[in-house]
Write an enzyme that holds these catalytic residues in place. Structure first.
Site, short mmCIF file in Angstrom:
data_model
loop_
_atom_site.label_atom_id
_atom_site.label_comp_id
_atom_site.label_asym_id
_atom_site.label_seq_id
_atom_site.Cartn_x
_atom_site.Cartn_y
_atom_site.Cartn_z
N LYS A 83 22.30 -111.88 58.39
CA LYS A 83 21.15 -111.08 57.90
C LYS A 83 19.89 -111.90 57.66
CE LYS A 83 23.90 -108.01 58.44
NZ LYS A 83 23.83 -107.66 59.85
N GLY A 85 18.08 -113.19 60.30
CA GLY A 85 17.18 -113.15 61.46
C GLY A 85 17.86 -113.52 62.77
N THR A 86 19.17 -113.36 62.82
CA THR A 86 19.93 -113.72 64.04
C THR A 86 19.40 -112.95 65.25
OG1 THR A 86 21.83 -113.65 62.53
CG2 THR A 86 22.29 -114.09 64.86
N HIS A 146 27.51 -118.52 63.08
CA HIS A 146 27.27 -118.43 61.62
C HIS A 146 27.94 -119.62 60.92
CE1 HIS A 146 25.38 -114.57 61.78
NE2 HIS A 146 26.47 -113.85 61.96
N SER A 176 19.74 -106.42 52.65
CA SER A 176 20.06 -106.16 54.06
C SER A 176 21.57 -106.08 54.27
CB SER A 176 19.44 -107.27 54.92
OG SER A 176 19.71 -107.05 56.27
N LYS A 302 14.81 -102.36 58.64
CA LYS A 302 13.37 -102.33 58.32
C LYS A 302 12.64 -103.54 58.90
CE LYS A 302 12.87 -99.62 54.11
NZ LYS A 302 12.41 -99.69 52.71
N GLY A 303 13.32 -104.68 58.87
CA GLY A 303 12.70 -105.90 59.39
C GLY A 303 11.46 -106.31 58.60
P1 PAP Z 1 23.38 -110.57 61.86
O1 PAP Z 1 23.34 -111.92 61.26
O2 PAP Z 1 24.44 -109.69 61.30
O3 PAP Z 1 23.38 -110.59 63.36
P2 PAP Z 1 20.54 -110.36 61.54
O4 PAP Z 1 19.97 -110.00 62.85
O5 PAP Z 1 20.44 -111.76 61.09
O6 PAP Z 1 22.02 -109.83 61.43
O7 PAP Z 1 19.85 -109.53 60.40
C1 PAP Z 1 19.47 -108.20 60.47
C2 PAP Z 1 18.15 -108.13 59.76
O8 PAP Z 1 17.12 -108.60 60.64
C3 PAP Z 1 17.77 -106.71 59.40
O9 PAP Z 1 16.95 -106.84 58.24
P3 PAP Z 1 16.73 -105.65 57.19
O10 PAP Z 1 18.06 -105.09 56.86
O11 PAP Z 1 16.04 -106.28 56.03
O12 PAP Z 1 15.84 -104.68 57.88
C4 PAP Z 1 16.97 -106.30 60.61
O13 PAP Z 1 16.15 -105.18 60.40
C5 PAP Z 1 16.18 -107.56 60.86
N1 PAP Z 1 15.65 -107.65 62.22
C6 PAP Z 1 16.26 -107.30 63.37
N2 PAP Z 1 15.45 -107.51 64.41
C7 PAP Z 1 14.29 -108.01 63.92
C8 PAP Z 1 13.05 -108.42 64.51
N3 PAP Z 1 12.85 -108.34 65.82
N4 PAP Z 1 12.10 -108.89 63.69
C9 PAP Z 1 12.29 -108.97 62.37
N5 PAP Z 1 13.42 -108.60 61.74
C10 PAP Z 1 14.42 -108.12 62.50
#
Ligand code: PAP
Length: 362
Positions: A83, A85-86, A146, A176, A302-303
């Site tokens: 969570k 920014g992967t 991770h 998140s 939401k990002g």
């Molecule tokens: P993961 O480690 O489980 O793969 P990961 O992608 O790190 O998840 O985190 C998801 C978060 O990144 C979400 O944040 P939020 O819940 O606060 O909204 C997701 O919305 C956000 N995210 C996904 N894509 C982007 C992007 N292109 N730019 C910015 N934030 C993003």
């Protein structure tokens, strides 16, 4: 989501399979002996080598990586605590290193979820029961993980792969993750309250947690070997994406040429990978599992920076800040602490990934 069985052994026969079987067996033997605590969407998490992991997936994946993964000096490894920014960094790195191979109008990121384009190291090493898939990837291999830096074998740290780490304000990570757990929890499990999620997170009981120890492992490595570990911050990426993507490209040995900069290639990459663009693509709105049990839309919520303000109580904020201060002060310096506290204000009115000027074409 029920934990799937990890007890099926790879085919007997060649030496590689036998090596895998030894690791599978060791994993089966160790797991019942490990400390356990409440899972966020699986029934429990186990503590292994100082971190909280899901037993059937993450521990086996980690052990297989530790025992069998052969890294290459050209490898690029995106490392994150979940969570942080992967998804975003998968897209940005993929677009940056392959920028001469694809046209932005027909780019693979327009029709593929970033997870589908970047193999998850500890997932693939487990699912394929063999290193052959990872071996077959063209150079430079781009993988994500991770796994905390401290748990990689020393041989891997000295063999030269480049690690890109991205971390994020723990208060936003908690929210998140809690929202993600809501979607991932099977119907037969009662909802996880924010208070319970908060307690687990503060106690370090979250996937690959304690969160702060994960951050520290990469922070220290980035100070010791800055040429092989780049430490990025989600809030910096949101505030100044162009600057950070240029930094990323330089670290990866693929700096943007003056001509590329004039043509707006950096802007194109940032725009392609922005939350606004990726989250509205058909592929990312569709219910397709690319990474085990996770549906594509679950990776986009939401990002934003600072959504924690909409959810956490003042008491929760105070306790999380206190832990962050104790664990990271003097190491991540005041800079990061201030960034945590001021993240929302700092982001207001700054250049955003979703409101970039149209690139200049010459
Ligand atoms: P993961 O480690 O489980 O793969 P990961 O992608 O790190 O998840 O985190 C998801 C978060 O990144 C979400 O944040 P939020 O819940 O606060 O909204 C997701 O919305 C956000 N995210 C996904 N894509 C982007 C992007 N292109 N730019 C910015 N934030 C993003």
């Amino acid at each position: 989501m029920a934990a799937s069985s990890f007890t099926s052994l790879p085919n007997e026969g060649d030496q590689e399979s036998q090596g895998y079987q030894t690791t599978y067996k060791r994993c089966n033997d160790i797991i019942p002996t490990l400390p356990r605590d409440t899972g966020w969407w699986l029934s429990n998490l186990c503590q292994y080598q100082g971190f909280w992991l899901s037993s059937s997936h993450a521990i086996l994946g980690l052990m297989l990586v530790q025992d069998h993964f052969m890294s290459k000096p050209t490898d690029i490894i995106l490392a994150t605590s979940p969570k942080c920014g992967t998804t975003w960094l998968r897209a940005l790195i993929f677009a940056t290193i392959n920028r001469t191979s694809y046209d932005f109008a027909t780019h693979p990121l327009l029709t593929n979820n970033p997870q589908a384009l970047v193999p998850f190291l500890e997932g693939h090493i487990r699912v394929n029961d063999s290193t052959s898939f990872l071996e077959s990837l063209p150079s430079p291999r781009f993988l994500s993980t991770h796994i905390p830096y401290s748990l990689f074998p020393d041989s891997m740290k000295t063999s030269g792969p480049k690690f890109v780490y991205v971390c994020r304000n723990p208060k936003d990570v908690l929210v998140s993750k809690w929202k993600f757990a809501e979607k991932m929890r099977p119907k037969e499990m009662p909802p996880l309250s924010l208070q319970d999620a908060f307690e687990l997170f503060c106690n370090g009981v979250s996937h690959y947690g304690p969160f702060w120890d994960h951050v520290l492992s990469y922070w220290k490595a980035s100070l010791e070997t800055p040429e092989t570990v780049l430490f990025l911050i989600y809030e910096d990426m949101k505030r100044e994406p162009l600057v950070q993507v240029k930094r990323l490209a330089e670290f990866l040995g693929k700096p943007f040429s003056p001509e590329e900069e004039r043509e707006g290639v950096v802007q194109e990459i940032v725009r392609l990978c922005s939350f606004k663009n990726l989250s509205t693509l058909e592929v990312n709105k569709s219910i397709i599992s690319t990474e085990y049990f996770v549906q594509n839309p679950y990776f986009f919520r939401k990002g934003e920076v600072g959504d924690w303000e909409n959810h956490l109580t003042p008491e929760m904020v105070a306790r999380l800040d206190q832990i962050t201060k104790e664990k990271l002060e003097g190491i991540l310096c005041d800079k990061w602490k201030v960034r945590i506290d001021l993240s929302r204000e700092e982001n207001d009115g700054e250049q955003s990934t979703d409101q970039l000027p149209t690139p200049r074409s010459e």
